[in-house]
Design a protein around this motif. Structure first.
Motif, PDB file in Angstrom:
ATOM      1  N   SER A 256       0.821  -1.214   0.000  1.00 30.12           N
ATOM      2  CA  SER A 256       0.000   0.000   0.000  1.00 30.12           C
ATOM      3  C   SER A 256       0.853   1.263   0.000  1.00 30.12           C
ATOM      4  O   SER A 256       0.330   2.368  -0.153  1.00 30.12           O
ATOM      5  CB  SER A 256      -0.931   0.011   1.220  1.00 30.12           C
ATOM      6  OG  SER A 256      -1.851  -1.057   1.148  1.00 30.12           O
ATOM      7  N   GLY A 257       2.150   1.099   0.189  1.00 33.36           N
ATOM      8  CA  GLY A 257       3.042   2.250   0.143  1.00 33.36           C
ATOM      9  C   GLY A 257       2.929   3.120   1.387  1.00 33.36           C
ATOM     10  O   GLY A 257       2.687   2.636   2.492  1.00 33.36           O
ATOM     11  N   TRP A 258       3.098   4.411   1.182  1.00 30.27           N
ATOM     12  CA  TRP A 258       3.063   5.379   2.282  1.00 30.27           C
ATOM     13  C   TRP A 258       1.635   5.834   2.529  1.00 30.27           C
ATOM     14  O   TRP A 258       1.013   6.421   1.654  1.00 30.27           O
ATOM     15  CB  TRP A 258       3.950   6.575   1.963  1.00 30.27           C
ATOM     16  CG  TRP A 258       5.402   6.245   1.902  1.00 30.27           C
ATOM     17  CD1 TRP A 258       6.099   5.786   0.822  1.00 30.27           C
ATOM     18  CD2 TRP A 258       6.334   6.333   2.974  1.00 30.27           C
ATOM     19  NE1 TRP A 258       7.405   5.580   1.146  1.00 30.27           N
ATOM     20  CE2 TRP A 258       7.591   5.915   2.464  1.00 30.27           C
ATOM     21  CE3 TRP A 258       6.241   6.731   4.311  1.00 30.27           C
ATOM     22  CZ2 TRP A 258       8.734   5.890   3.248  1.00 30.27           C
ATOM     23  CZ3 TRP A 258       7.382   6.700   5.099  1.00 30.27           C
ATOM     24  CH2 TRP A 258       8.609   6.279   4.564  1.00 30.27           C
ATOM     25  N   THR A 259       1.125   5.570   3.720  1.00 31.25           N
ATOM     26  CA  THR A 259      -0.227   5.979   4.072  1.00 31.25           C
ATOM     27  C   THR A 259      -0.173   7.238   4.942  1.00 31.25           C
ATOM     28  O   THR A 259       0.873   7.594   5.490  1.00 31.25           O
ATOM     29  CB  THR A 259      -0.950   4.855   4.824  1.00 31.25           C
ATOM     30  OG1 THR A 259      -0.188   4.499   5.996  1.00 31.25           O
ATOM     31  CG2 THR A 259      -1.099   3.626   3.932  1.00 31.25           C
ATOM     32  N   THR A 260      -1.311   7.898   5.072  1.00 29.77           N
ATOM     33  CA  THR A 260      -1.379   9.158   5.822  1.00 29.77           C
ATOM     34  C   THR A 260      -1.180   8.924   7.312  1.00 29.77           C
ATOM     35  O   THR A 260      -1.745   7.997   7.897  1.00 29.77           O
ATOM     36  CB  THR A 260      -2.740   9.840   5.592  1.00 29.77           C
ATOM     37  OG1 THR A 260      -2.892  10.097   4.195  1.00 29.77           O
ATOM     38  CG2 THR A 260      -2.836  11.148   6.355  1.00 29.77           C
ATOM     39  N   ASP A 261      -0.374   9.778   7.916  1.00 29.04           N
ATOM     40  CA  ASP A 261      -0.122   9.734   9.359  1.00 29.04           C
ATOM     41  C   ASP A 261       0.141  11.172   9.803  1.00 29.04           C
ATOM     42  O   ASP A 261       1.260  11.669   9.709  1.00 29.04           O
ATOM     43  CB  ASP A 261       1.074   8.832   9.669  1.00 29.04           C
ATOM     44  CG  ASP A 261       1.371   8.733  11.160  1.00 29.04           C
ATOM     45  OD1 ASP A 261       0.706   9.433  11.948  1.00 29.04           O
ATOM     46  OD2 ASP A 261       2.263   7.959  11.541  1.00 29.04           O
ATOM     47  N   LYS A 262      -0.884  11.825  10.269  1.00 35.66           N
ATOM     48  CA  LYS A 262      -0.781  13.246  10.607  1.00 35.66           C
ATOM     49  C   LYS A 262       0.205  13.523  11.731  1.00 35.66           C
ATOM     50  O   LYS A 262       0.700  14.642  11.882  1.00 35.66           O
ATOM     51  CB  LYS A 262      -2.162  13.790  10.973  1.00 35.66           C
ATOM     52  CG  LYS A 262      -3.133  13.810   9.798  1.00 35.66           C
ATOM     53  CD  LYS A 262      -4.479  14.380  10.213  1.00 35.66           C
ATOM     54  CE  LYS A 262      -5.448  14.395   9.031  1.00 35.66           C
ATOM     55  NZ  LYS A 262      -6.778  14.926   9.407  1.00 35.66           N
ATOM     56  N   LYS A 263       0.526  12.502  12.518  1.00 33.51           N
ATOM     57  CA  LYS A 263       1.450  12.695  13.639  1.00 33.51           C
ATOM     58  C   LYS A 263       2.914  12.518  13.243  1.00 33.51           C
ATOM     59  O   LYS A 263       3.808  12.783  14.052  1.00 33.51           O
ATOM     60  CB  LYS A 263       1.092  11.734  14.767  1.00 33.51           C
ATOM     61  CG  LYS A 263      -0.265  12.011  15.401  1.00 33.51           C
ATOM     62  CD  LYS A 263      -0.532  11.047  16.550  1.00 33.51           C
ATOM     63  CE  LYS A 263      -1.887  11.333  17.194  1.00 33.51           C
ATOM     64  NZ  LYS A 263      -2.165  10.405  18.326  1.00 33.51           N
ATOM     65  N   ALA A 264       3.173  12.055  12.034  1.00 33.72           N
ATOM     66  CA  ALA A 264       4.549  11.839  11.598  1.00 33.72           C
ATOM     67  C   ALA A 264       5.239  13.184  11.373  1.00 33.72           C
ATOM     68  O   ALA A 264       4.772  14.012  10.592  1.00 33.72           O
ATOM     69  CB  ALA A 264       4.580  11.002  10.331  1.00 33.72           C
ATOM     70  N   SER A 265       6.375  13.377  12.021  1.00 34.84           N
ATOM     71  CA  SER A 265       7.073  14.665  12.014  1.00 34.84           C
ATOM     72  C   SER A 265       7.669  15.014  10.651  1.00 34.84           C
ATOM     73  O   SER A 265       8.101  14.132   9.902  1.00 34.84           O
ATOM     74  CB  SER A 265       8.194  14.624  13.059  1.00 34.84           C
ATOM     75  OG  SER A 265       9.029  15.758  12.958  1.00 34.84           O
ATOM     76  N   GLU A 266       7.710  16.313  10.366  1.00 29.91           N
ATOM     77  CA  GLU A 266       8.389  16.804   9.163  1.00 29.91           C
ATOM     78  C   GLU A 266       9.867  17.057   9.424  1.00 29.91           C
ATOM     79  O   GLU A 266      10.631  17.307   8.487  1.00 29.91           O
ATOM     80  CB  GLU A 266       7.730  18.099   8.680  1.00 29.91           C
ATOM     81  CG  GLU A 266       6.298  17.903   8.186  1.00 29.91           C
ATOM     82  CD  GLU A 266       5.707  19.199   7.652  1.00 29.91           C
ATOM     83  OE1 GLU A 266       6.414  20.221   7.685  1.00 29.91           O
ATOM     84  OE2 GLU A 266       4.548  19.172   7.207  1.00 29.91           O
ATOM     85  N   LYS A 267      10.277  16.989  10.667  1.00 35.33           N
ATOM     86  CA  LYS A 267      11.661  17.283  11.044  1.00 35.33           C
ATOM     87  C   LYS A 267      12.465  16.044  11.403  1.00 35.33           C
ATOM     88  O   LYS A 267      13.695  16.056  11.351  1.00 35.33           O
ATOM     89  CB  LYS A 267      11.688  18.257  12.234  1.00 35.33           C
ATOM     90  CG  LYS A 267      10.977  19.572  11.980  1.00 35.33           C
ATOM     91  CD  LYS A 267      11.659  20.371  10.878  1.00 35.33           C
ATOM     92  CE  LYS A 267      10.989  21.723  10.696  1.00 35.33           C
ATOM     93  NZ  LYS A 267      11.604  22.514   9.589  1.00 35.33           N
ATOM     94  N   LEU A 268      11.763  14.957  11.774  1.00 39.97           N
ATOM     95  CA  LEU A 268      12.443  13.758  12.220  1.00 39.97           C
ATOM     96  C   LEU A 268      11.881  12.528  11.506  1.00 39.97           C
ATOM     97  O   LEU A 268      10.679  12.425  11.271  1.00 39.97           O
ATOM     98  CB  LEU A 268      12.272  13.561  13.724  1.00 39.97           C
ATOM     99  CG  LEU A 268      12.997  14.541  14.664  1.00 39.97           C
ATOM    100  CD1 LEU A 268      12.559  14.289  16.096  1.00 39.97           C
ATOM    101  CD2 LEU A 268      14.502  14.396  14.554  1.00 39.97           C
ATOM    102  N   ILE A 269      12.767  11.578  11.177  1.00 36.01           N
ATOM    103  CA  ILE A 269      12.361  10.282  10.653  1.00 36.01           C
ATOM    104  C   ILE A 269      12.425   9.285  11.802  1.00 36.01           C
ATOM    105  O   ILE A 269      13.470   9.172  12.458  1.00 36.01           O
ATOM    106  CB  ILE A 269      13.279   9.830   9.515  1.00 36.01           C
ATOM    107  CG1 ILE A 269      13.315  10.878   8.401  1.00 36.01           C
ATOM    108  CG2 ILE A 269      12.825   8.478   8.947  1.00 36.01           C
ATOM    109  CD1 ILE A 269      14.437  10.674   7.424  1.00 36.01           C
ATOM    110  N   THR A 270      11.332   8.605  12.064  1.00 39.09           N
ATOM    111  CA  THR A 270      11.317   7.627  13.139  1.00 39.09           C
ATOM    112  C   THR A 270      11.189   6.218  12.558  1.00 39.09           C
ATOM    113  O   THR A 270      10.515   6.013  11.549  1.00 39.09           O
ATOM    114  CB  THR A 270      10.171   7.878  14.136  1.00 39.09           C
ATOM    115  OG1 THR A 270       8.924   7.876  13.434  1.00 39.09           O
ATOM    116  CG2 THR A 270      10.338   9.237  14.806  1.00 39.09           C
ATOM    117  N   VAL A 271      11.839   5.294  13.224  1.00 38.36           N
ATOM    118  CA  VAL A 271      11.904   3.907  12.738  1.00 38.36           C
ATOM    119  C   VAL A 271      11.594   2.974  13.895  1.00 38.36           C
ATOM    120  O   VAL A 271      11.977   3.232  15.043  1.00 38.36           O
ATOM    121  CB  VAL A 271      13.315   3.579  12.187  1.00 38.36           C
ATOM    122  CG1 VAL A 271      13.326   2.205  11.528  1.00 38.36           C
ATOM    123  CG2 VAL A 271      13.790   4.634  11.227  1.00 38.36           C
TER     124      VAL A 271
END
Length: 274
Positions: free
Chosen positions: A258-273
């Protein structure tokens, strides 16, 4: 209503209930086996263009883009590198080739590119390629195949031209020109039980020559952030990564197709794994 009518109604109800149970069972079976149906693959998208890749090719493509990011090179440099690697190795880290050629770019130790062992490291090989490319006068203004040939000096330099469109698609996707345009997927039986996020982040930081600092990656710009996020997705199977979150999007190994789905809480400044 006669007994015969009541019997028909009962039979009809039983038949309907049976059909619903069968249909419901089919849905359950589909949901169970759905992650296995798509197999294992990756895609890079750029507008209407779609470039299918296997996991190895995608991982190597993301490494090339990461090295270009580290060296602060323009997208054109990445296009040239992709066209070269597609022609030389189909984006695979080959153990051998013509004479003593090895690796992504089929570089030859005997021609001063470095040791065979080092050239089998995609990040090292990409760094050597870019190091030679930037010494080519006005390489960004040359046709892709001419710039590639000035680095490679192969028997037929025109062969690189046939890969230019695919190379542009890859560069657009992996350099973050189009956000969230790289996805990978593989079935549950191909996933590792344990996630090693620290090892994944350590390798990415080593490729980018960043200091080791925690379980999150800062993203100075959107394009650099998507380059790093794409690297993590393409290496997710290797390190057992379950999720990558960045800039309002979320990739999950459990639903990678499905690829990248919407996540409004995902930061624009940090990549979390995870």
């Amino acid at each position: 209503m006669g007994s015969a009518d009541r019997r028909r109604l009962r039979l009809g109800a039983v038949a309907l209930a049976t059909a619903l149970v069968i249909a419901g069972g089919g849905v359950v079976l589909y949901l169970h086996f759905r992650p296995y149906l798509h197999g294992t693959s990756c895609e890079a998208r750029a507008d209407a263009a779609v470039m299918p890749l296997d996991l190895e090719q995608a991982a190597n493509a993301s490494t090339i883009a990461a090295v270009a990011l580290r060296r602060k090179l323009p997208e054109r440099a990445t296009v040239i590198a992709y066209a070269t690697a597609l022609q030389e190795s189909h984006l695979r880290n080959l153990e051998s080739g013509d004479r003593d050629s090895v690796g992504l770019f089929q570089q030859r130790p005997s021609q001063g590119w470095g040791s065979a062992k080092k050239l089998k490291d995609p990040a090292y090989a990409a760094g050597r390629f870019f190091g030679a490319l930037v010494k080519v006068k006005d390489y960004t203004g040359l046709p892709v195949h001419e710039a590639a040939q000035k680095v490679q000096r192969s028997a037929d330099g025109s062969a690189y031209a046939q890969h230019e469109e695919d190379a542009k698609t890859l560069a657009t996707a992996f350099t973050g020109h189009v956000p969230a345009s790289v996805r990978c997927w593989y079935p549950p039986n191909k996933r590792k039980k344990n996630s090693d996020t620290r090892a994944a982040l350590a390798e990415l930081r080593a490729t980018l020559k960043l200091s080791d600092d925690g379980d999150e990656l800062p993203a100075p710009t959107s394009r650099s952030g998507w380059t790093m996020a794409s690297w993590l997705v393409t290496h997710a199977q290797t390190y057992g990564l379950r999720e990558v979150r960045y800039s309002g999007r979320h990739w999950r190994a459990s639903d990678g197709h499905s690829g990248w789905t919407t996540d409004k809480k995902a930061s624009e400044k940090l990549i979390t794994v995870r």
